[in-house]
Design a protein around this motif. Structure first.
Motif, PDB file in Angstrom:
ATOM      1  N   UNK A 193      -4.262 -11.223  -8.660  1.00 29.32           N
ATOM      2  CA  UNK A 193      -5.217 -10.393  -7.902  1.00 29.32           C
ATOM      3  C   UNK A 193      -4.777 -10.274  -6.441  1.00 29.32           C
ATOM      4  N   UNK A 194      -4.303 -11.387  -5.886  1.00 26.92           N
ATOM      5  CA  UNK A 194      -3.829 -11.346  -4.486  1.00 26.92           C
ATOM      6  C   UNK A 194      -2.659 -10.369  -4.375  1.00 26.92           C
ATOM      7  N   UNK A 195      -1.726 -10.452  -5.340  1.00 29.10           N
ATOM      8  CA  UNK A 195      -0.561  -9.553  -5.273  1.00 29.10           C
ATOM      9  C   UNK A 195      -1.003  -8.094  -5.421  1.00 29.10           C
ATOM     10  N   UNK A 196      -1.953  -7.845  -6.343  1.00 27.62           N
ATOM     11  CA  UNK A 196      -2.450  -6.464  -6.508  1.00 27.62           C
ATOM     12  C   UNK A 196      -3.089  -5.957  -5.222  1.00 27.62           C
ATOM     13  N   UNK A 197      -3.808  -6.854  -4.532  1.00 25.05           N
ATOM     14  CA  UNK A 197      -4.500  -6.430  -3.310  1.00 25.05           C
ATOM     15  C   UNK A 197      -3.494  -6.042  -2.209  1.00 25.05           C
ATOM     16  N   UNK A 198      -2.232  -6.490  -2.370  1.00 26.51           N
ATOM     17  CA  UNK A 198      -1.221  -6.155  -1.351  1.00 26.51           C
ATOM     18  C   UNK A 198      -0.611  -4.770  -1.581  1.00 26.51           C
ATOM     19  N   UNK A 199      -0.803  -4.226  -2.804  1.00 20.23           N
ATOM     20  CA  UNK A 199      -0.095  -2.988  -3.180  1.00 20.23           C
ATOM     21  C   UNK A 199      -0.307  -1.842  -2.184  1.00 20.23           C
ATOM     22  N   UNK A 200      -1.564  -1.546  -1.738  1.00 19.00           N
ATOM     23  CA  UNK A 200      -1.723  -0.421  -0.803  1.00 19.00           C
ATOM     24  C   UNK A 200      -0.957  -0.631   0.507  1.00 19.00           C
ATOM     25  N   UNK A 201      -0.923  -1.888   0.977  1.00 18.28           N
ATOM     26  CA  UNK A 201      -0.206  -2.168   2.234  1.00 18.28           C
ATOM     27  C   UNK A 201       1.306  -2.001   2.037  1.00 18.28           C
ATOM     28  N   UNK A 202       1.793  -2.421   0.871  1.00 16.70           N
ATOM     29  CA  UNK A 202       3.234  -2.266   0.588  1.00 16.70           C
ATOM     30  C   UNK A 202       3.575  -0.778   0.494  1.00 16.70           C
ATOM     31  N   UNK A 203       2.684  -0.004  -0.146  1.00 17.18           N
ATOM     32  CA  UNK A 203       2.927   1.445  -0.260  1.00 17.18           C
ATOM     33  C   UNK A 203       2.979   2.108   1.109  1.00 17.18           C
ATOM     34  N   UNK A 204       2.072   1.712   2.001  1.00 16.60           N
ATOM     35  CA  UNK A 204       2.071   2.254   3.367  1.00 16.60           C
ATOM     36  C   UNK A 204       3.413   1.981   4.043  1.00 16.60           C
ATOM     37  N   UNK A 205       3.908   0.744   3.886  1.00 19.31           N
ATOM     38  CA  UNK A 205       5.198   0.383   4.500  1.00 19.31           C
ATOM     39  C   UNK A 205       6.324   1.218   3.886  1.00 19.31           C
ATOM     40  N   UNK A 206       6.283   1.354   2.555  1.00 21.31           N
ATOM     41  CA  UNK A 206       7.357   2.105   1.880  1.00 21.31           C
ATOM     42  C   UNK A 206       7.366   3.563   2.329  1.00 21.31           C
ATOM     43  N   UNK A 207       6.159   4.128   2.587  1.00 18.35           N
ATOM     44  CA  UNK A 207       6.082   5.507   3.088  1.00 18.35           C
ATOM     45  C   UNK A 207       6.829   5.643   4.412  1.00 18.35           C
ATOM     46  N   UNK A 208       6.856   4.552   5.173  1.00 16.73           N
ATOM     47  CA  UNK A 208       7.573   4.567   6.463  1.00 16.73           C
ATOM     48  C   UNK A 208       9.030   4.150   6.281  1.00 16.73           C
ATOM     49  N   UNK A 209       9.457   3.993   5.024  1.00 19.01           N
ATOM     50  CA  UNK A 209      10.847   3.628   4.743  1.00 19.01           C
ATOM     51  C   UNK A 209      11.128   2.139   4.878  1.00 19.01           C
ATOM     52  N   UNK A 210      10.059   1.338   4.840  1.00 20.70           N
ATOM     53  CA  UNK A 210      10.256  -0.106   5.023  1.00 20.70           C
ATOM     54  C   UNK A 210       9.939  -0.848   3.729  1.00 20.70           C
ATOM     55  N   UNK A 211      10.928  -1.617   3.260  1.00 21.17           N
ATOM     56  CA  UNK A 211      10.681  -2.499   2.108  1.00 21.17           C
ATOM     57  C   UNK A 211      10.664  -3.925   2.636  1.00 21.17           C
ATOM     58  N   UNK A 212       9.497  -4.600   2.545  1.00 24.00           N
ATOM     59  CA  UNK A 212       9.437  -5.962   3.062  1.00 24.00           C
ATOM     60  C   UNK A 212      10.560  -6.821   2.475  1.00 24.00           C
ATOM     61  N   UNK A 213      11.271  -7.537   3.337  1.00 23.63           N
ATOM     62  CA  UNK A 213      12.441  -8.308   2.900  1.00 23.63           C
ATOM     63  C   UNK A 213      12.356  -9.767   3.311  1.00 23.63           C
ATOM     64  N   UNK A 214      12.762 -10.630   2.393  1.00 21.83           N
ATOM     65  CA  UNK A 214      12.722 -12.072   2.640  1.00 21.83           C
ATOM     66  C   UNK A 214      14.113 -12.673   2.451  1.00 21.83           C
ATOM     67  N   UNK A 215      14.540 -13.483   3.414  1.00 24.25           N
ATOM     68  CA  UNK A 215      15.780 -14.265   3.272  1.00 24.25           C
ATOM     69  C   UNK A 215      15.383 -15.693   2.941  1.00 24.25           C
ATOM     70  N   UNK A 216      15.927 -16.215   1.832  1.00 24.69           N
ATOM     71  CA  UNK A 216      15.663 -17.607   1.453  1.00 24.69           C
ATOM     72  C   UNK A 216      16.947 -18.398   1.690  1.00 24.69           C
ATOM     73  N   UNK A 217      16.832 -19.490   2.404  1.00 24.66           N
ATOM     74  CA  UNK A 217      17.989 -20.349   2.665  1.00 24.66           C
ATOM     75  C   UNK A 217      17.831 -21.606   1.818  1.00 24.66           C
TER      76      UNK A 217
END
Ligand code: NAP
Length: 298
Positions: free
Chosen positions: A17-41
């Protein structure tokens, strides 16, 4: 007196449910050409760390977000690790950086976390983030404690006015969850007691808890004598115990003796399937939050 049927708090379902609730915010970012990115060390070959990192990679791939894992041998120097993190700080592809803990003994965890830019602190463990959390201002929150707040929220359990007993005072779980729960904010306003290995009369104190949070790292330590009737129990512990009948030769148990307390509590998180899945969803949430902040700052 036995409790009525206890509610099993389903961390997998709530994490979804938490991940689903993030979908609209991720879509907004993608519309601006931004894909949230994570570097794991990831340093070294600790099997538990490798498995956690795989789960994080999977979660990011499933949500069509970007993640990349940078693997290094256990004997990497502190200076080299610092250089790598500095490069990642400069790399626009990554909005968040996470160093998988624990690190090999020769590396200093605090020095390593201090190398991460607070603007890319995906784990919420940088002293700047922790300081902001304490002051109640906007910051990425440590993932496991934040996940516990979401478990309570989605289960309709409001900590306000309740007595919460936290067992464990680590920087990643015990201290931050205690802090979040007494903040003057939604999902806060609890009265919190923080216990540790030097606490006297631990069962007596735990029995006063409306909400008991165990983050100890000792298999099935919490039995029914620690629990008040109808308490809510959040089990953070993940412990491997030998089990010849399991294909891996071990099984995972929490810090709570689930079968012993289940008849006495009103709600409880299982292990696995309770707090664990939340930690990963909150890492996704932090990466999205940091990506949004990076847009506001450009
Ligand atoms: P930690 O750094 O090892 O700290 C353990 C804490 O428990 C310490 O504060 C210690 O007290 C206290 N403690 C130990 N024995 C005790 C006893 N007999 N009575 C009372 N307190 C006692 O642990 P952590 O990193 O917070 O992790 C705790 C557990 O949560 C582990 O099983 C870990 O694997 C799990 N975990 C799970 C997740 C998840 O996503 N599900 C995330 C993080 C951690 P002192 O300070 O006095 O030594």
């Amino acid at each position: 007196m036995p409790s009525n049927q206890a509610k099993i708090i389903d961390g997998k379902e709530i994490a979804g449910k938490v991940r689903n609730s993030l979908a609209p915010r991720i879509n907004e970012l993608k519309k601006k050409g931004i894909i949230p990115g994570l570097a794991v060390v990831l340093v070294g070959d600790d099997p538990a760390s490798q498995s956690y990192v795989r789960m994080k990679e999977k979660a990011f791939a499933k949500m069509e977000l970007y993640s990349e894992t940078f693997r290094f041998p256990a004997d990497i120097s502190q200076a080299k690790l610092g250089e790598i993190i500095t490069e990642l700080n400069r790399n626009d592809r990554f909005h968040g950086i996470l160093v998988q803990l624990p690190l090999p003994e020769h590396l200093n965890e605090l020095d390593t976390i201090l190398q991460i830019s607070p603007a890319k602190d995906a784990d919420g463990l940088h002293p700047v983030s922790l300081g902001k959390m304490m002051l109640g201002t906007d910051a990425p929150l440590p993932c496991t404690p934040h996940g516990i707040l979401m478990l309570l929220k989605y289960s309709g359990i409001d900590p306000e006015g309740k007595h919460v007993v936290v067992i464990g005072r680590s920087n990643i779980v015990g201290k931050p969850i205690a802090n979040l729960l007494f903040r003057k904010k939604p999902l806060g306003n609890a009265t919190v007691t923080l216990c540790h290995s030097r606490t006297r009369n631990l069962p007596d104190i735990c029995r006063q808890a409306d909400i008991l949070i165990a983050a100890i790292g000792r298999p099935q330590f919490i039995t029914r004598e620690y629990v008040k009737t109808d308490a809510v129990v959040i089990d953070v512990g993940v412990n491997r115990v030998e089990d010849a009948t399991a294909s891996r030769g071990y099984r995972l148990v929490g810090d709570v003796d689930f079968d012993d307390v289940i008849g006495k509590v009103s709600a409880i998180t299982p292990v696995p399937g309770g707090v664990g899945p939340m930690t990963i969803s909150m890492l996704v949430a932090n990466t999205v939050y940091l990506a949004e902040k990076s847009v506001r700052h450009t």
